[in-house]
Design a protein around this motif. Structure first.
Motif, PDB file in Angstrom:
ATOM      1  N   GLU A  45       0.846  -1.179   0.000  1.00  0.00           N
ATOM      2  CA  GLU A  45       0.000   0.000   0.000  1.00  0.00           C
ATOM      3  C   GLU A  45       0.886   1.235   0.000  1.00  0.00           C
ATOM      4  OE1 GLU A  45      -4.078  -1.061   2.367  1.00  0.00           O
ATOM      5  OE2 GLU A  45      -2.244  -1.045   3.547  1.00  0.00           O
ATOM      6  N   LEU A  46       0.266   2.345  -0.400  1.00  0.00           N
ATOM      7  CA  LEU A  46       0.972   3.621  -0.417  1.00  0.00           C
ATOM      8  C   LEU A  46       0.739   4.342   0.906  1.00  0.00           C
ATOM      9  CD1 LEU A  46       2.524   5.123  -2.779  1.00  0.00           C
ATOM     10  CD2 LEU A  46       0.500   6.580  -2.875  1.00  0.00           C
ATOM     11  N   VAL A  47       1.807   4.862   1.480  1.00  0.00           N
ATOM     12  CA  VAL A  47       1.718   5.695   2.675  1.00  0.00           C
ATOM     13  C   VAL A  47       2.024   7.126   2.258  1.00  0.00           C
ATOM     14  CG1 VAL A  47       2.670   6.131   4.974  1.00  0.00           C
ATOM     15  CG2 VAL A  47       2.349   3.782   4.170  1.00  0.00           C
ATOM     16  N   VAL A  48       1.169   8.058   2.657  1.00  0.00           N
ATOM     17  CA  VAL A  48       1.246   9.436   2.172  1.00  0.00           C
ATOM     18  C   VAL A  48       1.186  10.404   3.345  1.00  0.00           C
ATOM     19  CG1 VAL A  48       0.133  11.194   0.753  1.00  0.00           C
ATOM     20  CG2 VAL A  48       0.098   8.808   0.023  1.00  0.00           C
ATOM     21  N   THR A  49       2.148  11.313   3.414  1.00  0.00           N
ATOM     22  CA  THR A  49       2.164  12.308   4.484  1.00  0.00           C
ATOM     23  C   THR A  49       2.532  13.672   3.906  1.00  0.00           C
ATOM     24  OG1 THR A  49       3.076  12.841   6.671  1.00  0.00           O
ATOM     25  CG2 THR A  49       4.590  11.896   5.063  1.00  0.00           C
ATOM     26  N   ALA A  50       2.111  14.738   4.557  1.00  0.00           N
ATOM     27  CA  ALA A  50       2.384  16.092   4.064  1.00  0.00           C
ATOM     28  C   ALA A  50       2.803  16.995   5.211  1.00  0.00           C
ATOM     29  CB  ALA A  50       1.146  16.665   3.370  1.00  0.00           C
ATOM     30  N   ASP A  51       3.800  17.832   4.953  1.00  0.00           N
ATOM     31  CA  ASP A  51       4.242  18.816   5.943  1.00  0.00           C
ATOM     32  C   ASP A  51       4.602  20.114   5.244  1.00  0.00           C
ATOM     33  OD1 ASP A  51       4.323  17.941   8.736  1.00  0.00           O
ATOM     34  OD2 ASP A  51       5.624  16.353   8.013  1.00  0.00           O
ATOM     35  N   ALA A  52       4.316  21.205   5.921  1.00  0.00           N
ATOM     36  CA  ALA A  52       4.689  22.523   5.408  1.00  0.00           C
ATOM     37  C   ALA A  52       5.640  23.192   6.390  1.00  0.00           C
ATOM     38  CB  ALA A  52       3.444  23.383   5.210  1.00  0.00           C
ATOM     39  N   MET A  53       6.534  24.003   5.851  1.00  0.00           N
ATOM     40  CA  MET A  53       7.486  24.751   6.685  1.00  0.00           C
ATOM     41  C   MET A  53       7.557  26.186   6.191  1.00  0.00           C
ATOM     42  SD  MET A  53      10.682  22.031   7.413  1.00  0.00           S
ATOM     43  CE  MET A  53      11.754  23.320   6.865  1.00  0.00           C
ATOM     44  N   VAL A  54       7.562  27.122   7.144  1.00  0.00           N
ATOM     45  CA  VAL A  54       7.584  28.547   6.819  1.00  0.00           C
ATOM     46  C   VAL A  54       8.802  29.193   7.491  1.00  0.00           C
ATOM     47  CG1 VAL A  54       6.313  30.724   7.001  1.00  0.00           C
ATOM     48  CG2 VAL A  54       5.057  28.573   6.697  1.00  0.00           C
ATOM     49  N   ALA A  55       9.522  30.000   6.739  1.00  0.00           N
ATOM     50  CA  ALA A  55      10.676  30.717   7.309  1.00  0.00           C
ATOM     51  C   ALA A  55      10.212  31.605   8.460  1.00  0.00           C
ATOM     52  CB  ALA A  55      11.349  31.567   6.231  1.00  0.00           C
ATOM     53  N   GLY A  56      10.936  31.552   9.556  1.00  0.00           N
ATOM     54  CA  GLY A  56      10.572  32.346  10.714  1.00  0.00           C
ATOM     55  C   GLY A  56       9.616  31.636  11.650  1.00  0.00           C
ATOM     56  N   VAL A  57       9.039  30.529  11.182  1.00  0.00           N
ATOM     57  CA  VAL A  57       8.169  29.730  12.048  1.00  0.00           C
ATOM     58  C   VAL A  57       8.822  28.374  12.321  1.00  0.00           C
ATOM     59  CG1 VAL A  57       5.877  28.699  12.348  1.00  0.00           C
ATOM     60  CG2 VAL A  57       6.107  30.868  11.115  1.00  0.00           C
ATOM     61  N   HIS A  58       9.227  27.695  11.246  1.00  0.00           N
ATOM     62  CA  HIS A  58       9.767  26.345  11.372  1.00  0.00           C
ATOM     63  C   HIS A  58      11.275  26.282  11.185  1.00  0.00           C
ATOM     64  CE1 HIS A  58       5.537  25.971  10.235  1.00  0.00           C
ATOM     65  NE2 HIS A  58       5.518  24.968  11.064  1.00  0.00           N
ATOM     66  N   PHE A  59      11.837  27.338  10.646  1.00  0.00           N
ATOM     67  CA  PHE A  59      13.296  27.418  10.534  1.00  0.00           C
ATOM     68  C   PHE A  59      13.676  28.893  10.516  1.00  0.00           C
ATOM     69  CE2 PHE A  59      11.562  27.058   6.238  1.00  0.00           C
ATOM     70  CZ  PHE A  59      12.174  28.076   5.549  1.00  0.00           C
ATOM     71  N   PHE A  60      14.943  29.155  10.812  1.00  0.00           N
ATOM     72  CA  PHE A  60      15.415  30.536  10.771  1.00  0.00           C
ATOM     73  C   PHE A  60      15.670  30.933   9.323  1.00  0.00           C
ATOM     74  CE2 PHE A  60      16.593  29.101  15.030  1.00  0.00           C
ATOM     75  CZ  PHE A  60      16.151  30.169  15.806  1.00  0.00           C
ATOM     76  N   PRO A  61      15.246  32.137   8.959  1.00  0.00           N
ATOM     77  CA  PRO A  61      15.423  32.561   7.560  1.00  0.00           C
ATOM     78  C   PRO A  61      16.873  32.462   7.086  1.00  0.00           C
ATOM     79  CG  PRO A  61      13.987  34.098   8.718  1.00  0.00           C
ATOM     80  CD  PRO A  61      14.519  33.147   9.754  1.00  0.00           C
ATOM     81  N   ASP A  62      17.831  32.600   8.011  1.00  0.00           N
ATOM     82  CA  ASP A  62      19.220  32.533   7.564  1.00  0.00           C
ATOM     83  C   ASP A  62      19.841  31.147   7.780  1.00  0.00           C
ATOM     84  OD1 ASP A  62      19.288  32.641  10.275  1.00  0.00           O
ATOM     85  OD2 ASP A  62      20.766  34.263  10.420  1.00  0.00           O
ATOM     86  N   ASP A  63      19.033  30.159   8.110  1.00  0.00           N
ATOM     87  CA  ASP A  63      19.561  28.786   8.110  1.00  0.00           C
ATOM     88  C   ASP A  63      20.095  28.471   6.715  1.00  0.00           C
ATOM     89  OD1 ASP A  63      18.989  28.242  10.738  1.00  0.00           O
ATOM     90  OD2 ASP A  63      17.198  27.054  10.343  1.00  0.00           O
TER      91      ASP A  63
END
Lengths: 332, 332
Positions: A45-63
């Protein structure tokens, strides 16, 4: 709505940066078609997952773009392996502000390419748009699992033992360092904790091997206590977490010392991307052998018990309740 | 990175707005697990496409949430049907600014629910995060196609006839109205054109029935001339487009009159989400019968011909080249 011309248009960016990433996955049709097409082998079977990331929320813009790419893919791969799935492919949409130039894109694509090779996955498709806001990235990842054998969160049974892979708390302490709320003279320890924050190590070899051994499983993203609460809630039971058993890296152990606040942070801070799972105690020898053969530490950390569904008792080494300031992050 | 509390946290929003949308798709596991799990029936392949939309770029920030939901899903469904696939499910990630409240979310979810019912698709999973930027939405959509039978862009052959479904140019003229660059006294015509912009009508019944009839296919999103160029480029040939044959709605015909600039806009403006496909001329009677049985207009608009790959000659009714200001939008 707008037709503003960027330094490179959508088609050129796709050709330069994304088509090479899709070359290894035949189902992507070279990104030359309206969509990807691929099969799922019989018995899977297929396993399907989704995630979103936003600069300043989930990572530092200068990462670094490479770190951002790695975190984006690896958080999704962590979800797949928590289901027992082997990673297969992913789609990616990017919304990028105008000031994101070719250097950023090139390094980002290189990071994706490195992780594609590392985890044996391909880019299946995607979309590339502009935004007046922060960098916003979204991945949908696909994996394969033997039909009917996906590991659910809700399979835990009262009396099952609880296990985690790897070490817990590194990323939470790394985040304190990134925010300058924690200073650490030991450069190697500092680097270790930051690296665990920026480049989680999804247990892709372990998840599929837990099928037939684990009763319930998930990955630790919101914090060990919060995610254990999720497993318990979905399994209709409670849990006892032996805080002293929770595996810590040398770096984390050094930072925590005997500071209960820092221990609580490690247990609730999140971003670990380790696997947390329940299994009958009789599976313990098989799990220890598996840990040995894969080179992935597996540690027993507690038990599922009868109680109000979702309740987690975190106990210290004397069996007294540990004060936790919070259960975990709401990554909203 | 931040743990700022919104009026409703991620878990509450998922429970209130998204879990009900996943209820009809068993593979979503009620959004209670790390990922969705679903099978692909024997003899079928999975078709996968992804699109992102940003407020202020792909839709107006004050467009109705229901229209935004419809456009988001329908543009993806249009890609699936262009491959000959039957829609199955989708994942959704939302990055929403703080000022997007429950009323917006509720209407957005209602719009998704309506289209799920209309197109018989389910929500398989997703992610809900916050942003300091504009509303940013990303969908990955899944469909099923008989194995090996997906309709490619690159199947066109010199001598094939070209066909489009429905009418072309409505959305481009609707966009002119939305930007106040075009005024229209006829309220019904105005509404028709705006509606075609905001609520495209993906030809989900037609695409799967084109398998075995069409040689190459795609959906018209960048503009008829540009997308015909893509079909030609991938098929290694050129095309002649008979502009006078291109089907126009009564509303579009009224606006265009004999203004060549407006005709050019209709042919290049994009956002049509109609199907453009090539087929051997002998398939014409079968296609006309199919159009009749589905109630979806199909119109012959030109021919594939030998020439520089990707070249499109748009000819007026006297066979003279039509002046086009541009080939189409780069939706970047």
């Amino acid at each position: 709505m707008t037709n503003a011309s960027a330094p490179l248009g959508e088609f050129d960016r796709i050709t330069r940066y994304f088509k090479p990433l899709a070359a290894g996955f035949p189902g992507a049709r070279g990104l030359r078609d309206d969509a990807a097409v691929f099969g799922v082998p019989p018995g899977f079977e297929l396993v399907v997952t989704a995630d979103a990331m936003v600069a300043g929320v989930h990572f530092f813009p200068d990462d670094s773009p490479g770190d951002i790419a790695a975190k984006l893919l690896r958080t999704n791969l962590s979800d797949l392996t928590a289901m027992g799935a082997e990673p297969l492919a992913y789609t990616l949409t990017t919304a990028l502000p105008r000031d994101v130039g070719e250097a950023w894109l090139s390094a980002f694509a290189a990071g994706l390419g490195e992780d594609q090779a590392r985890f044996n996955i391909g880019l299946a498709g995607g979309d590339s748009v502009s935004t007046r806001g922060p960098i916003t990235l979204s991945v949908t990842a696909f994996g394969l699992v033997p039909a009917g054998r996906a590991l659910p969160r809700w399979g835990g049974v009262v009396g099952d033992r609880l296990f985690v892979s790897g070490c817990i708390g590194d990323a939470a302490l790394g985040l304190e360092i990134a925010y300058d709320r924690l200073t650490l003279d030991d450069a190697a320890a500092r680097e270790h904790l930051l690296r665990r924050l920026r480049r989680p190590d999804p247990r892709t070899t372990l998840g599929p091997r837990l099928i037939g051994l684990a009763s319930g499983a998930l990955d630790v993203s919101d914090g060990l206590v919060a995610d254990l609460g999720h497993l318990c809630e979905e399994s209709g039971c409670a849990a006892r977490l032996d805080a002293a058993s929770v595996p810590l890296s040398d770096a984390a152990r050094g930072v925590i010392g005997d500071d209960p606040t820092r221990l609580a942070l490690a247990l609730t801070g999140g971003d670990d991307y380790e696997l947390l799972f329940s299994a009958p105690d009789r599976a313990t020898p098989a799990l220890m052998a598996l840990a040995e053969s894969l080179g992935v530490p597996i540690t027993a950390v507690g038990w599922l018990e009868a109680g109000v569904p979702g309740t987690v008792r975190a106990l210290d080494q004397r069996g007294a309740p540990l004060a936790l300031l919070r259960r975990g992050w709401d990554h909203f």
